[in-house]
Scaffold this motif. Structure first.
Motif, PDB file in Angstrom:
ATOM      1  N   PHE A  52      66.501 -22.774  55.899  1.00 48.11           N
ATOM      2  CA  PHE A  52      66.820 -22.478  57.295  1.00 48.11           C
ATOM      3  C   PHE A  52      66.072 -23.451  58.209  1.00 48.11           C
ATOM      4  O   PHE A  52      65.231 -23.045  59.011  1.00 48.11           O
ATOM      5  CB  PHE A  52      66.441 -21.038  57.633  1.00 48.11           C
ATOM      6  N   PRO A  53      66.332 -24.750  58.115  1.00 48.64           N
ATOM      7  CA  PRO A  53      65.581 -25.724  58.907  1.00 48.64           C
ATOM      8  C   PRO A  53      65.792 -25.511  60.400  1.00 48.64           C
ATOM      9  O   PRO A  53      66.889 -25.248  60.858  1.00 48.64           O
ATOM     10  CB  PRO A  53      66.148 -27.070  58.447  1.00 48.64           C
ATOM     11  N   SER A  54      64.711 -25.626  61.141  1.00 53.73           N
ATOM     12  CA  SER A  54      64.763 -25.442  62.584  1.00 53.73           C
ATOM     13  C   SER A  54      63.560 -26.141  63.197  1.00 53.73           C
ATOM     14  O   SER A  54      62.500 -26.237  62.590  1.00 53.73           O
ATOM     15  CB  SER A  54      64.735 -23.947  62.945  1.00 53.73           C
ATOM     16  N   LYS A  55      63.746 -26.621  64.416  1.00 58.77           N
ATOM     17  CA  LYS A  55      62.623 -27.262  65.107  1.00 58.77           C
ATOM     18  C   LYS A  55      61.560 -26.238  65.481  1.00 58.77           C
ATOM     19  O   LYS A  55      60.392 -26.581  65.655  1.00 58.77           O
ATOM     20  CB  LYS A  55      63.127 -27.976  66.363  1.00 58.77           C
ATOM     21  N   ASP A  56      61.955 -24.993  65.629  1.00 59.27           N
ATOM     22  CA  ASP A  56      61.015 -23.922  65.974  1.00 59.27           C
ATOM     23  C   ASP A  56      60.605 -23.212  64.682  1.00 59.27           C
ATOM     24  O   ASP A  56      61.428 -22.553  64.052  1.00 59.27           O
ATOM     25  CB  ASP A  56      61.684 -22.930  66.928  1.00 59.27           C
ATOM     26  N   PRO A  57      59.345 -23.322  64.269  1.00 64.02           N
ATOM     27  CA  PRO A  57      58.934 -22.693  63.012  1.00 64.02           C
ATOM     28  C   PRO A  57      59.091 -21.176  63.013  1.00 64.02           C
ATOM     29  O   PRO A  57      59.338 -20.568  61.977  1.00 64.02           O
ATOM     30  CB  PRO A  57      57.463 -23.107  62.867  1.00 64.02           C
ATOM     31  N   THR A  58      58.953 -20.549  64.193  1.00 61.70           N
ATOM     32  CA  THR A  58      59.124 -19.095  64.275  1.00 61.70           C
ATOM     33  C   THR A  58      60.552 -18.695  63.935  1.00 61.70           C
ATOM     34  O   THR A  58      60.794 -17.710  63.244  1.00 61.70           O
ATOM     35  CB  THR A  58      58.759 -18.581  65.670  1.00 61.70           C
ATOM     36  N   THR A  59      61.510 -19.488  64.395  1.00 59.49           N
ATOM     37  CA  THR A  59      62.913 -19.213  64.094  1.00 59.49           C
ATOM     38  C   THR A  59      63.178 -19.329  62.600  1.00 59.49           C
ATOM     39  O   THR A  59      63.863 -18.488  62.003  1.00 59.49           O
ATOM     40  CB  THR A  59      63.829 -20.189  64.848  1.00 59.49           C
ATOM     41  N   GLY A  60      62.614 -20.365  61.981  1.00 57.70           N
ATOM     42  CA  GLY A  60      62.787 -20.526  60.547  1.00 57.70           C
ATOM     43  C   GLY A  60      62.208 -19.363  59.769  1.00 57.70           C
ATOM     44  O   GLY A  60      62.798 -18.883  58.795  1.00 57.70           O
ATOM     45  N   THR A  61      61.028 -18.895  60.203  1.00 59.07           N
ATOM     46  CA  THR A  61      60.400 -17.753  59.540  1.00 59.07           C
ATOM     47  C   THR A  61      61.240 -16.490  59.709  1.00 59.07           C
ATOM     48  O   THR A  61      61.410 -15.702  58.776  1.00 59.07           O
ATOM     49  CB  THR A  61      58.985 -17.520  60.092  1.00 59.07           C
ATOM     50  N   LEU A  62      61.764 -16.293  60.917  1.00 57.40           N
ATOM     51  CA  LEU A  62      62.608 -15.123  61.166  1.00 57.40           C
ATOM     52  C   LEU A  62      63.840 -15.134  60.267  1.00 57.40           C
ATOM     53  O   LEU A  62      64.225 -14.106  59.701  1.00 57.40           O
ATOM     54  CB  LEU A  62      63.034 -15.084  62.636  1.00 57.40           C
ATOM     55  N   PRO A 113      70.372 -25.290  45.003  1.00 60.56           N
ATOM     56  CA  PRO A 113      70.102 -26.466  45.841  1.00 60.56           C
ATOM     57  C   PRO A 113      69.699 -26.019  47.246  1.00 60.56           C
ATOM     58  O   PRO A 113      70.021 -24.907  47.662  1.00 60.56           O
ATOM     59  CB  PRO A 113      71.442 -27.199  45.860  1.00 60.56           C
ATOM     60  N   THR A 114      68.996 -26.875  47.971  1.00 59.93           N
ATOM     61  CA  THR A 114      68.518 -26.517  49.301  1.00 59.93           C
ATOM     62  C   THR A 114      69.536 -26.921  50.376  1.00 59.93           C
ATOM     63  O   THR A 114      70.554 -27.560  50.089  1.00 59.93           O
ATOM     64  CB  THR A 114      67.180 -27.196  49.592  1.00 59.93           C
ATOM     65  N   TYR A 115      69.213 -26.575  51.613  1.00 57.67           N
ATOM     66  CA  TYR A 115      70.072 -26.906  52.745  1.00 57.67           C
ATOM     67  C   TYR A 115      70.274 -28.411  52.855  1.00 57.67           C
ATOM     68  O   TYR A 115      71.372 -28.885  53.180  1.00 57.67           O
ATOM     69  CB  TYR A 115      69.460 -26.367  54.031  1.00 57.67           C
ATOM     70  N   ALA A 116      69.239 -29.188  52.573  1.00 56.75           N
ATOM     71  CA  ALA A 116      69.333 -30.640  52.683  1.00 56.75           C
ATOM     72  C   ALA A 116      70.339 -31.220  51.698  1.00 56.75           C
ATOM     73  O   ALA A 116      70.896 -32.296  51.929  1.00 56.75           O
ATOM     74  CB  ALA A 116      67.961 -31.275  52.451  1.00 56.75           C
ATOM     75  N   THR A 117      70.619 -30.494  50.616  1.00 57.46           N
ATOM     76  CA  THR A 117      71.528 -30.992  49.576  1.00 57.46           C
ATOM     77  C   THR A 117      72.965 -30.558  49.796  1.00 57.46           C
ATOM     78  O   THR A 117      73.896 -31.369  49.709  1.00 57.46           O
ATOM     79  CB  THR A 117      71.059 -30.521  48.188  1.00 57.46           C
ATOM     80  N   ALA A 121      75.981 -23.874  52.471  1.00 59.53           N
ATOM     81  CA  ALA A 121      76.237 -23.152  51.211  1.00 59.53           C
ATOM     82  C   ALA A 121      74.932 -22.672  50.577  1.00 59.53           C
ATOM     83  O   ALA A 121      74.920 -21.657  49.876  1.00 59.53           O
ATOM     84  CB  ALA A 121      76.995 -24.036  50.236  1.00 59.53           C
ATOM     85  N   ALA A 122      73.837 -23.380  50.825  1.00 62.22           N
ATOM     86  CA  ALA A 122      72.552 -23.006  50.223  1.00 62.22           C
ATOM     87  C   ALA A 122      72.038 -21.665  50.754  1.00 62.22           C
ATOM     88  O   ALA A 122      71.755 -20.759  49.963  1.00 62.22           O
ATOM     89  CB  ALA A 122      71.519 -24.109  50.452  1.00 62.22           C
ATOM     90  N   PRO A 123      71.894 -21.497  52.088  1.00 61.40           N
ATOM     91  CA  PRO A 123      71.447 -20.187  52.563  1.00 61.40           C
ATOM     92  C   PRO A 123      72.444 -19.074  52.266  1.00 61.40           C
ATOM     93  O   PRO A 123      72.047 -17.930  52.048  1.00 61.40           O
ATOM     94  CB  PRO A 123      71.253 -20.388  54.070  1.00 61.40           C
ATOM     95  N   ALA A 124      73.753 -19.391  52.237  1.00 62.67           N
ATOM     96  CA  ALA A 124      74.753 -18.363  51.916  1.00 62.67           C
ATOM     97  C   ALA A 124      74.560 -17.857  50.489  1.00 62.67           C
ATOM     98  O   ALA A 124      74.587 -16.642  50.232  1.00 62.67           O
ATOM     99  CB  ALA A 124      76.160 -18.930  52.094  1.00 62.67           C
ATOM    100  N   ALA A 125      74.347 -18.776  49.547  1.00 59.44           N
ATOM    101  CA  ALA A 125      74.117 -18.370  48.163  1.00 59.44           C
ATOM    102  C   ALA A 125      72.802 -17.614  48.026  1.00 59.44           C
ATOM    103  O   ALA A 125      72.699 -16.659  47.244  1.00 59.44           O
ATOM    104  CB  ALA A 125      74.120 -19.602  47.263  1.00 59.44           C
ATOM    105  N   LEU A 126      71.790 -18.036  48.786  1.00 54.94           N
ATOM    106  CA  LEU A 126      70.499 -17.351  48.742  1.00 54.94           C
ATOM    107  C   LEU A 126      70.636 -15.906  49.196  1.00 54.94           C
ATOM    108  O   LEU A 126      70.087 -14.985  48.573  1.00 54.94           O
ATOM    109  CB  LEU A 126      69.498 -18.094  49.630  1.00 54.94           C
ATOM    110  N   VAL A 127      71.380 -15.689  50.270  1.00 58.69           N
ATOM    111  CA  VAL A 127      71.591 -14.329  50.775  1.00 58.69           C
ATOM    112  C   VAL A 127      72.333 -13.488  49.742  1.00 58.69           C
ATOM    113  O   VAL A 127      72.008 -12.316  49.511  1.00 58.69           O
ATOM    114  CB  VAL A 127      72.355 -14.360  52.106  1.00 58.69           C
TER     115      VAL A 127
END
Length: 451
Positions: A52-62, A113-117, A121-127
């Motif tokens: 979940f890459p984001s410029k705001d680290p709090t958003t990524g953590t959330l 695989p991660t989001y960068a790859t 699809a990466a976060p969808a599969a993770l969920v």
């Protein structure tokens, strides 16, 4: 009302069978909670950046914690499906299925695989895989509790049922230990790139071990008695909701504070220590590891203690302490001392043990044996939604909004009050009782037929 044939205490199992059931309940739940806990720790430490890459680290953590919550939201499905099956086809078969489900999902997470790859699809599969983990855990807890408690002496139900309760800290200890070892052996770039995957891939070996233990067990004496009396329920879900609503409500509410306290001091504390106190990831993990190691001993001791004193009073006193402790913890760790952080985490997990040890027996005693898997599973999973599922999200949101610890402490205190209310609603039978708390619905008969 007179107890039915299946409600009467079954003949005690042989001592070797009791020991095997205790070990199977403890190790199986520990292995499944290793899978669940390694995800929780990874969500706090690396998943925000990787999936979940984001410029705001709090958003990524959330966002990372939102997938943590998915594992709780999916638990009721596991409770509905596997809880019902546990009362109809037996405890052992269901517990083998849940172990395979959770272990397989965890193994696949380690290969994602991660989001960068692959992008979204990466976060969808993770969920999706996190959802599968939650379904398995939702069906696991109730069966693990019954596996050990139904083999043991009902007068020692607090101790025997605590085998499943000691599984989560054992799994948490193993997960955090593996992550801490990887973090110490690898550079941060190596850990973030591939090191975290090792912890997930180890799940494959652990599941094989757990299956070997559970496959050697027989069905519990209580379920065998239900089969012999042809007293398995046709529609256990409907019966729980229609005949035992107060028992279900009491069992749900009693779980809220332990879930929230555990989420604070084993999951969110990692984020708080690293981002607010400026401590290293390894230091925070070590503090949690020490507290979890103590819980492996403290939880069975608390369960045994609840067989000798009033179970509800012990549980309730610990719930009150849970509401007070955060107001002491946050000022204690304000200067960033690792020793004080460890003391605070240990203190919280001691309090948690005094609730968690008696919890399994208390919840099981709310329901009749023929509905016990279903009722216990529903209570466990539904409580997880209002307790552990949203706790890390609320902790992160409250801290981001107020930049102060007081709202976090107030939130925990409110959940402690909810748990006290649940204990007050619950019944307080003798530990030796195996009774039907409420009659069957009008027009319903016991049957072995599966509807």
């Amino acid at each position: 009302m007179q107890p039915t044939a299946s409600s009467a205490p079954p003949p005690p199992a042989d001592r070797s069978g009791v020991r095997r059931a205790f070990v199977a309940s403890l190790t199986g739940t520990a292995l499944e909670w290793y899978d669940f806990a390694v995800y929780s720790a990874a969500a706090a430490l690396v998943f925000g950046d990787l999936f979940f890459p984001s410029k705001d680290p709090t958003t990524g953590t959330l966002l990372a914690f939102s997938t943590y919550a998915v594992g709780y939201v999916s638990r009721p499905l596991g409770g509905f499906v596997f809880g019902r099956l546990g009362d109809v086809i037996g405890r052992k078969k269901v517990l083998i299925a849940t172990l395979v489900l959770i272990g397989g999902a965890t193994l696949l997470i380690g290969l994602l695989p991660t989001y960068a790859t692959v992008g979204v699809a990466a976060p969808a599969a993770l969920v999706l895989l996190r959802f599968a983990q939650g379904v398995g855990v939702g069906g696991e807890w109730g069966g693990a509790v019954l596996l050990s408690s139904e083999f043991g002496d009902p007068r020692r139900r607090g101790f025997y049922a605590s085998a499943a309760q000691a599984g989560p800290p054992a799994g948490n200890l193993l997960a955090n230990g593996v992550l801490a070892a990887l973090g110490a052996a690898l550079t941060e770039d190596q850990f973030n790139s591939w090191g975290w995957r090792v912890a997930f891939l180890l799940s494959g070996l652990l599941v094989v071990f757990g299956l070997w233990i559970r496959a050697k067990l027989e069905e519990t004496p209580v379920f065998k008695a239900m089969e012999a009396a042809q007293d398995r329920p046709e529609a256990p879900l409907r019966e729980v909701f229609t005949t035992q609503p107060r028992a279900l409500t009491a069992a749900i509410l009693s779980r809220v504070a332990p879930d929230v306290l555990y989420a604070m001091f084993t999951v969110f504390v990692l984020t708080y220590a690293t981002e607010e106190l400026g401590m290293s990831r390894g230091s925070a993990l070590t503090a949690v590891l020490i507290g979890s190691s103590l819980q492996i001993v403290l939880i069975p001791l608390a369960g045994a203690l609840s067989d000798r004193v009033n179970r509800r009073l012990l549980y309730g006193g610990a719930a009150v302490a849970a509401g007070v402790w955060p107001f002491l913890f946050f000022p204690l760790v304000a200067d960033g001392s690792w020793a004080l952080l460890t003391l605070g985490v240990v203190g919280a997990l001691v309090i948690h043990s005094l609730m968690y040890g008696p919890q399994a027996a208390f919840i099981a005693e709310q329901f009749s044996p023929r509905l016990r898997y279903t009722g216990s599973s529903l209570a466990y999973t539904l409580a997880g939604i209002i307790g552990g599922a949203i706790a890390p999200l609320l902790f992160t949101t409250l801290l981001g909004a107020y930049h102060a610890w007081v709202p976090l402490a107030v939130y925990i205190a409110v959940t402690a009050a909810v748990t006290v209310a649940g204990l007050w609603l619950g019944r307080d039978p003798s530990a030796a009782q195996e009774e039907e708390p409420e009659p069957l619905p009008v027009g319903t008969t016991a049957s072995t037929t599966v509807s």
